[in-house]
Design an enzyme around this catalytic site. Structure first.
Site, mmCIF file in Angstrom:
data_model
loop_
_atom_site.group_PDB
_atom_site.id
_atom_site.type_symbol
_atom_site.label_atom_id
_atom_site.label_comp_id
_atom_site.label_asym_id
_atom_site.label_seq_id
_atom_site.Cartn_x
_atom_site.Cartn_y
_atom_site.Cartn_z
ATOM 1 N N ALA A 83 -26.722 0.639 1.867
ATOM 2 C CA ALA A 83 -25.818 1.448 1.042
ATOM 3 C C ALA A 83 -25.433 2.726 1.770
ATOM 4 O O ALA A 83 -24.262 3.137 1.769
ATOM 5 C CB ALA A 83 -26.475 1.767 -0.296
ATOM 6 N N TYR A 84 -26.417 3.362 2.394
ATOM 7 C CA TYR A 84 -26.151 4.569 3.181
ATOM 8 C C TYR A 84 -25.157 4.259 4.301
ATOM 9 O O TYR A 84 -24.167 4.981 4.491
ATOM 10 C CB TYR A 84 -27.460 5.097 3.758
ATOM 11 C CG TYR A 84 -27.286 6.168 4.808
ATOM 12 C CD1 TYR A 84 -27.135 7.496 4.444
ATOM 13 C CD2 TYR A 84 -27.271 5.840 6.167
ATOM 14 C CE1 TYR A 84 -26.966 8.486 5.414
ATOM 15 C CE2 TYR A 84 -27.107 6.814 7.138
ATOM 16 C CZ TYR A 84 -26.955 8.135 6.760
ATOM 17 O OH TYR A 84 -26.783 9.108 7.716
#
Length: 235
Positions: A146-147
């Site tokens: 996600a990052y």
């Protein structure tokens, strides 16, 4: 006339370093922070104008844009440094990626659109927007997907805004890998991390500063990314 720079996330590490240095060399620095830290008092003593803002909140982001619009007639640069590094969590996957996108893409997107008129108004030949992304933009991440996706979104905004705001506003990315260890990192972790690059040392905050200064000085670079990764992408 003093050049004014907005830096998001000045409470620690790279943001703190940039705020200290740019103030010392004559910039008027505006800085945002989410958490009160003792270091912020040092910045205030130097003349940095501080704004509390949690970029996970749309309301606070919009309020920040409004107060800067009301308080300043122009800006010379925006450095999007505010960040978070949440690991993937199967039990709250949607929350995780929404938070990462919020801080790394949604907030910078809104700030760029809201403050672009101020960047257009300064008396300098050019203005700058600099997005601090990450080397994982090109590689992805098994544990921080996600990052990585949110930083990739931020880099894509670099391309879009470079085209949208040309020629007055130059828009570029700086993509660091390992810059410095945290105090809690043990020796085994440090050695493992250092082996992932061709240049096996911490880069330090100064490497980002050098990249920022290079982009500020350039009159011909926009829509690009400077990789500050010690050759990590080749190791």
């Amino acid at each position: 006339m003093t050049a004014t720079v907005l830096i998001t996330g000045v409470g620690k590490r790279v943001g703190l370093y940039l705020a200290h240095h740019l103030t010392k060399v004559g910039y008027q620095v505006l800085g945002t922070y989410r958490t009160l830290r003792p270091e912020l008092q040092q910045l205030e003593a130097q003349g940095v104008v501080l704004y509390p803002c949690d970029f996970y909140s749309n309301e606070q982001t919009n309020a920040l844009i409004a107060i800067i619009q009301a308080s300043h007639s122009s800006l010379n640069a925006i450095i999007h440094n505010a960040s978070d590094w949440l690991p993937d969590d199967d039990s709250s996957a949607i929350v995780t990626i929404e938070k990462m996108m919020q801080i790394h893409a949604t907030a910078p997107y809104a700030i760029n659109l809201g403050l672009a008129p101020l960047l257009q108004k300064n008396s300098a030949s050019y203005s700058d927007i600099i997005h601090i992304t990450d080397y994982v933009v090109d590689k992805g991440s098994k544990k921080h997907a996600a990052y990585a996706a949110s930083k990739a979104a931020l880099h894509n905004l670099t391309l879009s805004f470079a085209a949208k705001f040309a020629p007055k506003i130059k828009v570029n990315s700086i993509a660091p890998a390992l810059l410095m260890f945290n105090p809690e990192d043990d020796e085994a972790y440090k050695q493992k991390a250092l082996q992932k690059a061709l240049i096996k040392q911490e880069g330090g905050e100064v490497e980002v500063l050098k990249a920022v200064q290079y982009l500020f000085d350039s009159h011909y670079i926009t829509g690009q990314v400077i990789k500050v990764d010690g050759g990590r992408h080749l190791a």
